[in-house]
Design a protein around this motif. Structure first.
Motif, short mmCIF file in Angstrom:
data_model
loop_
_atom_site.label_atom_id
_atom_site.label_comp_id
_atom_site.label_asym_id
_atom_site.label_seq_id
_atom_site.Cartn_x
_atom_site.Cartn_y
_atom_site.Cartn_z
N ARG A 159 -8.86 4.32 -6.19
CA ARG A 159 -9.90 3.40 -5.71
C ARG A 159 -9.32 2.33 -4.78
NH1 ARG A 159 -14.93 1.44 -7.39
NH2 ARG A 159 -15.61 -0.04 -5.80
N LEU A 160 -8.17 1.77 -5.12
CA LEU A 160 -7.56 0.75 -4.27
C LEU A 160 -7.17 1.32 -2.91
CD1 LEU A 160 -5.27 -1.13 -6.87
CD2 LEU A 160 -7.53 -1.80 -6.02
N LEU A 161 -6.61 2.55 -2.91
CA LEU A 161 -6.23 3.18 -1.64
C LEU A 161 -7.47 3.53 -0.82
CD1 LEU A 161 -3.33 5.44 -2.96
CD2 LEU A 161 -3.11 3.41 -1.51
N HIS A 162 -8.53 3.95 -1.49
CA HIS A 162 -9.77 4.25 -0.77
C HIS A 162 -10.34 2.99 -0.13
CE1 HIS A 162 -14.23 4.40 -0.62
NE2 HIS A 162 -14.01 5.60 -0.10
N ASP A 163 -10.39 1.89 -0.88
CA ASP A 163 -10.94 0.64 -0.34
C ASP A 163 -10.09 0.10 0.81
OD1 ASP A 163 -12.92 0.83 -2.20
OD2 ASP A 163 -12.08 -0.67 -3.58
N ALA A 164 -8.78 0.40 0.78
CA ALA A 164 -7.90 -0.08 1.84
C ALA A 164 -7.88 0.84 3.05
CB ALA A 164 -6.47 -0.24 1.30
N GLY A 165 -8.62 1.95 3.00
CA GLY A 165 -8.68 2.88 4.12
C GLY A 165 -7.52 3.86 4.18
N LEU A 189 0.83 -1.21 0.00
CA LEU A 189 0.00 0.00 0.00
C LEU A 189 0.86 1.26 0.00
CD1 LEU A 189 -2.83 -1.10 2.47
CD2 LEU A 189 -2.99 -0.85 -0.01
N ASP A 190 2.01 1.22 0.69
CA ASP A 190 2.93 2.36 0.66
C ASP A 190 3.40 2.63 -0.77
OD1 ASP A 190 2.69 2.67 3.38
OD2 ASP A 190 4.51 1.55 3.86
N THR A 191 3.69 1.55 -1.51
CA THR A 191 4.13 1.71 -2.90
C THR A 191 3.02 2.31 -3.75
OG1 THR A 191 5.60 -0.20 -2.68
CG2 THR A 191 5.03 0.49 -4.91
N LEU A 192 1.79 1.82 -3.58
CA LEU A 192 0.68 2.36 -4.35
C LEU A 192 0.45 3.84 -4.04
CD1 LEU A 192 -2.04 -0.47 -4.22
CD2 LEU A 192 -0.24 -0.07 -5.93
N ALA A 193 0.59 4.23 -2.76
CA ALA A 193 0.38 5.62 -2.38
C ALA A 193 1.42 6.53 -3.02
CB ALA A 193 0.42 5.75 -0.86
N SER A 194 2.67 6.07 -3.07
CA SER A 194 3.72 6.90 -3.67
C SER A 194 3.53 7.04 -5.17
CB SER A 194 5.10 6.31 -3.36
OG SER A 194 5.24 5.03 -3.98
N VAL A 195 3.05 5.98 -5.82
CA VAL A 195 2.85 6.02 -7.26
C VAL A 195 1.63 6.86 -7.61
CG1 VAL A 195 2.34 4.63 -9.30
CG2 VAL A 195 4.02 3.82 -7.64
N ALA A 196 0.60 6.84 -6.78
CA ALA A 196 -0.64 7.54 -7.08
C ALA A 196 -0.47 9.05 -7.12
CB ALA A 196 -1.71 7.17 -6.05
N ASP A 197 0.58 9.60 -6.52
CA ASP A 197 0.80 11.04 -6.49
C ASP A 197 1.47 11.57 -7.74
OD1 ASP A 197 -0.36 11.29 -3.98
OD2 ASP A 197 1.53 10.88 -2.94
#
Length: 786
Positions: free
Chosen positions: A657-663, A635-643
């Motif tokens: 959407r994935l970060l939202h579903d994961a809280g 999830l940390d990797t997804l958050a860094s890429v999403a920006d």
């Protein structure tokens, strides 16, 4: 006394009864039967009641089991009945056709062709004609009770299904052997004024008792005198005459049972020197023979078997029913319908019998045949329903009967081990497809599952997993089982890997791992090891996995490998499997994906972005099955890429959407990020891609979040008219993937919001023009608009 030549129609019940009666009258000293001489030592098994037809002789090249052939027998096959009579009365029996070893030693037409891994009807191991030969093109006309092209004589051993006469065709060969140009039954039927050869044979033979062998021999002689000769027939018949000369030296009272087509050639006076010259110089291959189970489905001519009959079940009924053939058949048909919940009373049977007999009288037939019974069943029992008639055809006309062989029948060790496991697990091979529901928490069901998975690895797909029900995350598996005769050949081929099912499957997996060309192939083998419980195969598979992963720098390939590995880790305990070092391999792959993902997502075209989005979804779903630490790192990797600003809309929306579903993202932040691509300054196509990435997979979020729904609604309303046609297909693709209930709920929410909005005066509104768009608007919103 001279030998008696009994020319028969292969798989003909009338010929079978006639041969038995003739042998009982002649009482020969020896019986010669058209068949492969190499299988003579197996004839003693015919006396064993455990050898239950339909069965087949399986012959194959000892050094290459892929080159194999079958000689099928049914209970109504004249050769089978003749052999049984001889064995029961102590009369010696010999097969005297051309040895199969000669056929296998001949040059192959497609010697360089690769054999098919999953043969289709035209390229499965050959159906050899030996005793069941047939060599003519199939006659025209509707379905008939008897079979095939020319049931009274046939090609030599080695013919592939659907082939007639000609060189032995190896499994996988695409070139069919040549066909004989003459159909003797069609010739005789035409001479008798029949336009349907099958009906002629049924009227003259099956319904009128024993055929006259002398008359049939004279008819065959007349037809062959004016027909071109087949070189393969000449070779076979030269060998038959050679054997017959040898037998005459020691026996006076000889009986010969062969296809009627060969009778004129065997009765003809031919110098021994001519036959010897034809046979001289031919090489032999080393062959092995055994008995294997067969099915009536594979005996049917429409399966491609040249000597097959169209209606094996009907022929079985004709042979085994001594009286009341019509009534007994209709009673059985009514029973088939009742098993499926269709009402069929005794009154139906009586009326159908009367109709069948009336039709036979009107058509000038001696007795009601299968055609009349089919018509009567369709009108009375089935009430014109074609599906009911098809059910009767499948269950009775063809009749998927599976034969049986004794447990101590000579066979390769692998086949014997499989038979032992089938008995232990109470998993009997059957010709008809049947479902099998397994609960993996039960020891017997778990062992059944492992056996079926191991056989699939050996190329024996006895069971097919029901993909609609399959879920390795549960304790249940649903299979569809159906045993095919050609699996006997596959077992012989697989015996090169080992003598037991588990050892052969282990060796096959290890070999496949060494020869795998891609990471995906090796990853699939990891799941095979889990499902089949091949503990000893894990080391070579994991070594191959390490090697392929180290050489493969494509992030997409690495991502595709993770889901099956994680499933294996997650559900290995369900199947009680030892997983060895799989956890460290999976963790290493996930780390490489996290490191390579930032570079892999930048500046992608739509097709590449769509593919990567699928991999993201699959890896995300798999990582959710792991422990907290690897999940949080992912999830940390997804958050860094999403920006990042250079993401394609599909990926940007999906990551949010994935970060939202994961809280990881609050709704307010999600609304802020959604508002960025949906502003007026962004191209509508980019905004639609972001919406598709965010909403793909389900629309419940829009149902429950008014703010998000408002954003999408307001953005859509603001799309310029000249861009709307570009955006609409993208949105339809997104919203079309939603469930019907979700679309309806979204439409209701949009309609409710519209009702609450202040409306402007409608004095200048053209109501007729507005009403014209309501049907289309109703379709888009999923509700009726009035």
């Amino acid at each position: 006394m001279p030998e008696q030549l009994y020319g028969i129609r292969h798989h003909g019940p009338g010929s079978a009864r006639a041969v038995v009666a003739a042998l009982a009258e002649q009482r020969p000293d020896i019986l010669l039967v058209e068949g492969p001489p190499e299988a003579e030592e197996l004839l003693r098994w015919v006396a064993d009641e455990r050898l239950e037809p339909p069965v087949a002789l399986l012959g194959y090249a000892t050094d290459d089991p892929r080159r194999a052939g079958f000689w099928p027998f049914a209970v109504f096959s004249p050769e089978w009945q003749a052999i049984r009579w001889a064995v029961e009365h102590g009369v010696p029996v010999r097969f005297f056709d051309l040895p199969y070893a000669y056929r296998l030693a001949e040059p192959q037409p497609d010697a360089g062709a690769e054999p098919s891994d999953d043969p289709e009807p035209g390229d499965r191991p050959e159906l050899n004609d030996g005793p069941n030969t047939n060599g003519r093109p199939e006659p025209s006309g509707g379905p008939g009770p008897s079979g095939g092209p020319d049931p009274i004589g046939g090609p030599e051993p080695g013919s592939a299904p659907g082939a007639e006469a000609g060189p032995e065709a190896e499994a996988g060969t695409d070139d069919p052997p040549p066909r004989r140009p003459v159909d003797p039954i069609a010739e005789l039927a035409a001479a008798a004024g029949y336009d349907d050869p099958e009906r002629w044979w049924e009227d003259v033979v099956e319904h009128r008792g024993a055929p006259a062998f002398t008359a049939i021999a004279e008819a065959m002689t007349a037809i062959r005198d004016g027909a071109p000769e087949d070189p393969d027939d000449l070779l076979r018949e030269a060998h038959m005459r050679t054997v017959l000369r040898q037998v005459r030296r020691s026996h006076d009272n000889i009986a010969v049972v062969c296809g009627a087509w060969h009778v004129p050639a065997l009765a003809r006076k031919v110098p021994a020197s001519a036959d010897n010259a034809l046979l001289k110089g031919r090489r032999k291959a080393k062959v092995t023979f055994t008995w294997v189970p067969w099915t009536y489905g594979r005996l049917a001519s429409w399966q491609g078997y040249a000597a097959g009959v169209r209606s094996p079940g009907w022929y079985h009924h004709l042979f085994t029913s001594e009286n009341e053939v019509v009534v007994r058949w209709l009673v059985a048909a009514a029973g088939v319908l009742r098993e499926e919940g269709v009402p069929a009373s005794s009154a139906h049977v009586i009326e159908a019998a009367r109709l069948a007999e009336t039709l036979a009288t009107l058509r000038g037939r001696p007795l009601a045949g299968l055609t009349e019974l089919t018509d009567a069943s369709a009108a009375v029992l089935c009430e014109g329903d074609p599906l009911r008639l098809e059910l009767i055809g499948r269950r009775l006309v063809v009749g998927e009967r599976l034969g049986g062989v004794p447990d101590d029948m000579p066979a390769v060790p692998l086949a014997r081990d499989l038979a032992a496991q089938q008995r232990t697990l109470r998993l009997k091979p059957e010709a008809l497809e049947r479902p099998l529901d397994l609960d993996l928490r039960r020891d017997n069901d778990l062992a059944r599952s492992r056996l079926l998975h191991r056989l699939r690895m050996l190329g024996v797909p006895w069971g097919e997993l029901d993909q609609r029900q399959r879920s390795t995350g549960t304790f249940r598996e649903q299979w569809r089982l159906r045993w095919q005769p050609e699996f006997a050949v596959r077992l012989v081929e697989a015996s090169a890997h080992g003598t037991t099912v588990v050892s052969a499957a282990t060796a096959a997996v290890a070999t496949a791992a060494r020869e795998a060309d891609s990471l995906a192939e090796v990853t699939a083998l990891v799941e095979v090891c889990l499902l089949a419980d091949l503990t000893d195969a894990y080391p070579p598979v994991l070594r191959a996995l390490d090697t392929r992963a180290a050489l493969d720098a494509d992030v997409a390939h690495l991502m595709a490998a993770i889901p099956p590995l994680v499933r294996t880790l997650r559900y290995g305990d369900v199947r009680r499997s030892e997983l060895g070092g799989l956890s460290s391999v999976t963790t290493g792959l996930l780390a490489r994906v996290r490191a390579g993902l930032p570079a892999a997502v930048s500046a992608l075209a739509e097709e590449a972005a769509r593919e990567l989005r699928g991999h993201l979804d699959a890896v995300h779903a798999a990582v959710n099955l792991l422990d907290d630490d690897p999940r949080e790192r992912w999830l940390d990797t997804l958050a860094s890429v999403a920006d990042r600003d250079d993401l394609h809309g599909l990926l940007a929306g999906r990551l949010v959407r994935l970060l939202h579903d994961a809280g990881r993202l609050e709704r307010a932040e999600v609304r802020r990020r959604m508002g960025l691509p949906l502003t007026a300054g962004v191209a509508p196509a980019d905004g639609a891609a972001w919406v598709e990435g965010f909403l793909g997979g389900g629309g419940l979020l829009l149902v429950h979040d008014d703010a998000l729904l408002s954003l999408v609604d307001e953005w859509l309303a603001a799309v310029p008219a000249d861009s709307f046609t570009e955006v609409l297909p993208l949105l339809r693709r997104t919203f079309g993937s939603f469930a019907a209930g979700e679309r309806r709920a979204i439409g209701d929410r949009v309609a409710h919001r519209g009702a609450a909005v202040d409306r402007r005066p409608t004095a200048d509104l053209d109501h007729d023009r507005a009403a014209a768009v309501l049907p289309t608007l109703g379709i888009l919103l999923g509700r009726e608009i009035r």
